[in-house]
Design a protein around this motif. Structure first.
Motif, PDB file in Angstrom:
ATOM      1  N   ALA A 482       0.826  -1.207   0.000  1.00  0.00           N
ATOM      2  CA  ALA A 482       0.000   0.000   0.000  1.00  0.00           C
ATOM      3  C   ALA A 482       0.862   1.260   0.000  1.00  0.00           C
ATOM      4  N   PHE A 483       1.978   1.221   0.714  1.00  0.00           N
ATOM      5  CA  PHE A 483       2.858   2.392   0.795  1.00  0.00           C
ATOM      6  C   PHE A 483       3.374   2.783  -0.584  1.00  0.00           C
ATOM      7  N   PHE A 484       3.728   1.795  -1.399  1.00  0.00           N
ATOM      8  CA  PHE A 484       4.316   2.096  -2.706  1.00  0.00           C
ATOM      9  C   PHE A 484       3.297   2.186  -3.827  1.00  0.00           C
ATOM     10  N   ILE A 485       2.138   1.556  -3.670  1.00  0.00           N
ATOM     11  CA  ILE A 485       1.135   1.572  -4.733  1.00  0.00           C
ATOM     12  C   ILE A 485       0.041   2.603  -4.481  1.00  0.00           C
ATOM     13  N   CYS A 486      -0.415   2.714  -3.233  1.00  0.00           N
ATOM     14  CA  CYS A 486      -1.559   3.576  -2.922  1.00  0.00           C
ATOM     15  C   CYS A 486      -1.173   4.986  -2.504  1.00  0.00           C
ATOM     16  N   VAL A 487      -0.001   5.159  -1.906  1.00  0.00           N
ATOM     17  CA  VAL A 487       0.418   6.472  -1.411  1.00  0.00           C
ATOM     18  C   VAL A 487       1.199   7.202  -2.492  1.00  0.00           C
ATOM     19  N   PRO A 488       0.780   8.425  -2.873  1.00  0.00           N
ATOM     20  CA  PRO A 488       1.542   9.186  -3.871  1.00  0.00           C
ATOM     21  C   PRO A 488       2.980   9.427  -3.419  1.00  0.00           C
ATOM     22  N   ARG A 489       3.867   9.566  -4.374  1.00  0.00           N
ATOM     23  CA  ARG A 489       5.296   9.686  -4.056  1.00  0.00           C
ATOM     24  C   ARG A 489       5.583  10.871  -3.143  1.00  0.00           C
ATOM     25  N   ASN A 490       4.921  12.004  -3.371  1.00  0.00           N
ATOM     26  CA  ASN A 490       5.200  13.181  -2.544  1.00  0.00           C
ATOM     27  C   ASN A 490       4.717  13.008  -1.109  1.00  0.00           C
ATOM     28  N   ARG A 491       3.794  12.065  -0.862  1.00  0.00           N
ATOM     29  CA  ARG A 491       3.291  11.836   0.489  1.00  0.00           C
ATOM     30  C   ARG A 491       4.133  10.808   1.248  1.00  0.00           C
ATOM     31  N   ARG A 492       4.877   9.993   0.525  1.00  0.00           N
ATOM     32  CA  ARG A 492       5.707   8.994   1.209  1.00  0.00           C
ATOM     33  C   ARG A 492       6.753   9.657   2.083  1.00  0.00           C
ATOM     34  N   SER A 493       7.410  10.687   1.574  1.00  0.00           N
ATOM     35  CA  SER A 493       8.425  11.375   2.373  1.00  0.00           C
ATOM     36  C   SER A 493       7.792  12.070   3.573  1.00  0.00           C
ATOM     37  N   ASP A 494       6.574  12.616   3.398  1.00  0.00           N
ATOM     38  CA  ASP A 494       5.879  13.250   4.529  1.00  0.00           C
ATOM     39  C   ASP A 494       5.643  12.249   5.653  1.00  0.00           C
ATOM     40  N   ILE A 495       5.253  11.037   5.273  1.00  0.00           N
ATOM     41  CA  ILE A 495       4.982  10.006   6.273  1.00  0.00           C
ATOM     42  C   ILE A 495       6.256   9.624   7.008  1.00  0.00           C
ATOM     43  N   LEU A 496       7.338   9.416   6.267  1.00  0.00           N
ATOM     44  CA  LEU A 496       8.598   9.018   6.889  1.00  0.00           C
ATOM     45  C   LEU A 496       9.131  10.110   7.819  1.00  0.00           C
ATOM     46  N   VAL A 497       9.013  11.373   7.391  1.00  0.00           N
ATOM     47  CA  VAL A 497       9.474  12.483   8.243  1.00  0.00           C
ATOM     48  C   VAL A 497       8.630  12.579   9.506  1.00  0.00           C
ATOM     49  N   SER A 498       7.315  12.372   9.375  1.00  0.00           N
ATOM     50  CA  SER A 498       6.430  12.459  10.534  1.00  0.00           C
ATOM     51  C   SER A 498       6.756  11.402  11.575  1.00  0.00           C
ATOM     52  N   LEU A 499       7.151  10.222  11.116  1.00  0.00           N
ATOM     53  CA  LEU A 499       7.445   9.135  12.041  1.00  0.00           C
ATOM     54  C   LEU A 499       8.767   9.328  12.771  1.00  0.00           C
ATOM     55  N   THR A 500       9.656  10.162  12.221  1.00  0.00           N
ATOM     56  CA  THR A 500      10.962  10.353  12.852  1.00  0.00           C
ATOM     57  C   THR A 500      11.113  11.730  13.481  1.00  0.00           C
ATOM     58  N   PHE A 501      10.089  12.567  13.349  1.00  0.00           N
ATOM     59  CA  PHE A 501      10.162  13.923  13.906  1.00  0.00           C
ATOM     60  C   PHE A 501      10.068  13.859  15.418  1.00  0.00           C
ATOM     61  N   ARG A 502      10.990  14.485  16.127  1.00  0.00           N
ATOM     62  CA  ARG A 502      11.094  14.289  17.560  1.00  0.00           C
ATOM     63  C   ARG A 502      10.704  15.515  18.394  1.00  0.00           C
ATOM     64  N   SER A 503      10.351  16.588  17.777  1.00  0.00           N
ATOM     65  CA  SER A 503       9.994  17.752  18.576  1.00  0.00           C
ATOM     66  C   SER A 503       8.676  17.508  19.289  1.00  0.00           C
ATOM     67  N   PRO A 504       8.441  18.162  20.432  1.00  0.00           N
ATOM     68  CA  PRO A 504       7.221  17.919  21.183  1.00  0.00           C
ATOM     69  C   PRO A 504       5.992  18.344  20.401  1.00  0.00           C
ATOM     70  N   VAL A 505       4.942  17.594  20.626  1.00  0.00           N
ATOM     71  CA  VAL A 505       3.677  17.891  19.949  1.00  0.00           C
ATOM     72  C   VAL A 505       2.929  18.942  20.727  1.00  0.00           C
ATOM     73  N   LYS A 506       2.513  19.963  20.029  1.00  0.00           N
ATOM     74  CA  LYS A 506       1.765  21.045  20.669  1.00  0.00           C
ATOM     75  C   LYS A 506       0.471  21.249  19.908  1.00  0.00           C
ATOM     76  N   PRO A 507      -0.634  21.246  20.597  1.00  0.00           N
ATOM     77  CA  PRO A 507      -1.900  21.402  19.881  1.00  0.00           C
ATOM     78  C   PRO A 507      -1.996  22.704  19.158  1.00  0.00           C
ATOM     79  N   ALA A 508      -2.607  22.661  17.978  1.00  0.00           N
ATOM     80  CA  ALA A 508      -2.743  23.891  17.186  1.00  0.00           C
ATOM     81  C   ALA A 508      -3.726  24.837  17.851  1.00  0.00           C
TER      82      ALA A 508
END
Length: 508
Positions: A482-508
């Protein structure tokens, strides 16, 4: 952290929470059946199914709270956030009190309408009252759960949920070992629920210190706005609970409590596994509300395509696993005497759940746009079709008849009506939607289907640990596909960055 990063992390934590719930249920259910017996377990399932309908008394306020709190947080309107919060909290307090009165009456009457076997009427009255009181307790802090979801703090929600699931499992086992039976299980469930709700309340104030319960924020106009939205949620929740609990009640009353087991066990398996898909839909709701508040139509159109693809692949991959190995799961988990009747029910419900989950993202888009009439029509269709075909099917064919009724309802409503209505709301041709969603989804299902076939042909796993490994291999294959077939290429990098981003989460 951006909304997209929060959404991705929310899905991951939801998956972890659902995974833990599945594991706990997987090990606890056979113990409960062996300790209680088929008849007593069937009674417990019927009581839980009946009292679960008290949760519909929230009148859809939690969904409305998620939508409007997320919407006002997106524009930093904390006064309106507090109006939603306090107004909903006041209504929940009133609902909780009403539920306690209703459950008191039901606990007196209901035991006389059910075949109790060896259980006394007084014991079942206490069981029904305590399970109903558990639902009333949940009412009192639903708005706090809505606040956490609106802030997309699914990490906190799932950490608390997993801790409480473990606590409840230990408490239930202790109650049975102590010889307290169904009454002890009801006490354990109530205690754990109260503890969990207190924790969610504390976390809500910690993460959003702007929250206030001052009476000055009770607003009649906000009450009308919330109820206008939540009224439709009642119908949707009724349909959802009918799918989850209605089948067991219908089978129990038509065929007796002992037969409930042959429906509720497959239903429980598919319900827990389908929650892996609901991990995505729970994140979509507040995200769609934020995007709609920001008038971001292009992102809304993307929500119509990407989540349905992922939900379709994940849910149908589980259906593939059950089609190949469902009989082995039942045999090793519950015993060979259950295989013949449970396996067909399990396979049919797995496909029905997949059709249901494939439209979860679409309903979130409709809710964010306040397309309440469409959601109401979908819910009514689902209820009517399920009841008509369910009552007829159970009468003639038993538990499998209810499973087919749910499948028919999901095909007509989930696969046809909801996509057509959502496409109309966003001016998207229905043909384009089906072409954007289903060809990539079906293509992504080919690798897990091949893995399932090869494992069944060359390995034929029989033990539970082996079956768990097989399920994991199929799901991992589906995820990569699904990651390679269903997710557009520009969104794959967004997903990988989100999973490794370490700054604290602050509600908008």
């Amino acid at each position: 952290m951006s909304d997209k990063a929060l959404a991705v992390r929310g899905v991951v934590f939801n998956w972890l929470g659902r995974g833990c719930a599945i594991i706990i249920t997987f090990f606890l259910t056979p113990y409960l059946v062996s300790k209680l017996g088929d008849e007593s377990y069937g009674l417990w399932s019927m009581v839980m199914a009946f009292t679960s309908y008290y949760a519909m008394a929230d009148m859809g306020l939690r969904g409305a709270g998620v939508k409007y709190i997320a919407q006002y947080l997106a524009v930093k309107d904390y006064e309106s956030v507090n109006k939603v919060f306090v107004t909903s909290l006041a209504v929940y307090a009133l609902i909780g009190a009403v539920i306690l009165v209703i459950v008191g009456i039901a606990s007196v009457i209901l035991p006389y309408t059910i075949d109790l076997g060896n259980h006394s009427i007084r014991e079942m009255q206490w069981v029904i009252f305590l399970t109903g009181a558990t639902m009333a307790t949940r009412m009192l802090s639903q708005v706090y759960g809505a606040a956490l979801s609106a802030m997309q703090r699914h990490d906190i929600t799932n950490i608390v949920a997993v801790a409480m699931q473990l606590f409840q499992a230990v408490a239930v086992v202790a109650a049975l070992l102590g010889g307290y039976g169904l009454w002890g299980m009801a006490v354990a469930t109530f205690t754990v629920t109260l503890t969990g709700q207190l924790l969610r309340t504390a976390f809500s104030y910690w993460l959003l210190p702007e929250l206030s319960i001052s009476t000055q924020y009770f607003d009649k106009q906000m009450l009308k706005q919330v109820f206008r939205f939540s009224g439709v949620n009642v119908m949707a929740n009724t349909a959802a609970r009918l799918l989850v609990y209605g089948g067991g009640l219908i089978v129990g009353y038509m065929w007796g409590p002992a037969m409930v087991l042959f429906y509720t066990i497959p239903e429980s398996i598919t319900q827990k596994t389908s929650q892996l898909g609901s991990a995505i839909t729970q994140v979509i709701d507040p995200l769609a509300s934020r995007l709609n508040a920001q008038k971001n139509k292009s992102a809304m159109l993307e929500l119509m395509v990407l989540p349905p693809r992922l939900l379709t692949v994940s849910s149908l991959s589980l259906a593939i696993f059950f089609a190949f190995f469902g009989g082995s799961v039942i045999r090793q988990w519950m015993g060979p005497q259950y295989v013949e009747q449970m396996t067909p029910v399990l396979c049919v419900l797995a496909v029905a759940r997949a059709l249901k989950m494939s439209t979860g993202g679409l309903q979130a888009v409709l809710r964010s746009m306040a397309k309440l009439r469409v959601i109401a029509i979908a819910a009514m269709l689902e209820i009517c079709i399920t009841l008509v075909f369910g009552l007829t099917g159970v009468w003639y064919w038993g538990p499998i008849g209810m499973a087919y009724a749910i499948l028919i309802a999901q095909f007509l409503v989930g696969l046809l009506f909801v996509p057509a209505a959502t496409c109309k709301a966003l001016d998207l041709p229905i043909r384009r939607f089906y072409l954007d969603v289903w060809p990539p989804s079906l293509a992504a299902l080919l690798p897990p289907l091949c893995v399932a076939f090869l494992l069944d042909y060359f390995w034929a796993p029989g033990r539970l640990l082996e079956l768990a490994v097989v399920c994991g291999l199929i799901l991992v294959t589906a995820g990569i596909s699904a990651f390679f077939i269903c997710v557009p290429r520009n969104r794959r990098s967004d997903i990988l960055v989100s999973l490794t981003f370490r700054s604290p989460v602050k509600p908008a």
